[in-house]
Write an enzyme that holds these catalytic residues in place. Sequence first.
Site, short mmCIF file in Angstrom:
data_model
loop_
_atom_site.label_atom_id
_atom_site.label_comp_id
_atom_site.label_asym_id
_atom_site.label_seq_id
_atom_site.Cartn_x
_atom_site.Cartn_y
_atom_site.Cartn_z
CE LYS A 224 56.39 19.73 0.31
NZ LYS A 224 56.26 20.32 -0.70
NE ARG A 258 51.28 25.93 -1.38
CZ ARG A 258 50.37 24.35 -1.24
NH1 ARG A 258 51.47 23.97 0.11
NH2 ARG A 258 49.20 23.95 -1.06
#
Length: 277
Positions: A224, A258
């Site tokens: 991210k 994830r």
Amino acid sequence: MLPPLSLMLGPYCWLLDRPYVMGVVNVTPDSFSGGSKLPDFEQSLKKALTMIDDGADMIDIGGESSRPSALPVSNDEELQRVLPLVEALVARGVVVSVDTVKPAVMKAAIDAGAVMINDVQALQAPEALPVVARSQVAVCLMHMQGAPRTMQDAPVYGDVVVEVKAFLLARVNVLEAAGVARERIVLDPGFGFGKTVAHNLALMRGLPELAALGYPLLVGWSRKSTLGLLTGRAVDDRLAASVAAGLAAVARGASIVRVHDVRETVDALRVWRAMMA
């Protein structure tokens, strides 16, 4: 100590007495973590099977990018990207999740054997809830402020933990009223979806409060942008940061992580669990 949670995914029942790993396979040309070219079927299948060999418990297939500024694709195009891979993996006994906001894609994926729907819009699209409620699949409800194209423009919260918690509980109540058993529901706080670095860090600190709701938490920190801002690393150089964030999330109550880098995450979790036992 409370007993571990259970998660029902169609014919499967997971006892969440350890962290589970979801491998990400994006069949898109514009995923933030990949290149600009649409991967072909054989490439995607090989990638997914390698993740299973590396220890992934489930593969999450996405045919439409949800990165900031992403453009939507049609039902037909998303189905053409996703369904062949779903069918091939299900035929090999792989536990498959499909990352989609489209009811038509959800239904086709479920019919093809997917056992989880991973929806960044938390089943808010018209007809999404009935599609899932009529099935026996699990569903992951994610929080996102705004829409993918604009979510990072200027996200604002009074208290990000309170607001994310309230949203997720409201969606849970809607699903359970529609007949979706709580054992089929997973919650995702949506790190990076309409949140600044400060919001993401505050939400991470508040993760135990979300875990206390009594539903499995799925967390996606892998590669991210917040990790890039914290480390100064480019998207393809965030392996260490991604693994660290995943471990921190599990330590705060996450049941499923994830990730794009399955082998490294699985190894780190094995060592962490052994040392924490």
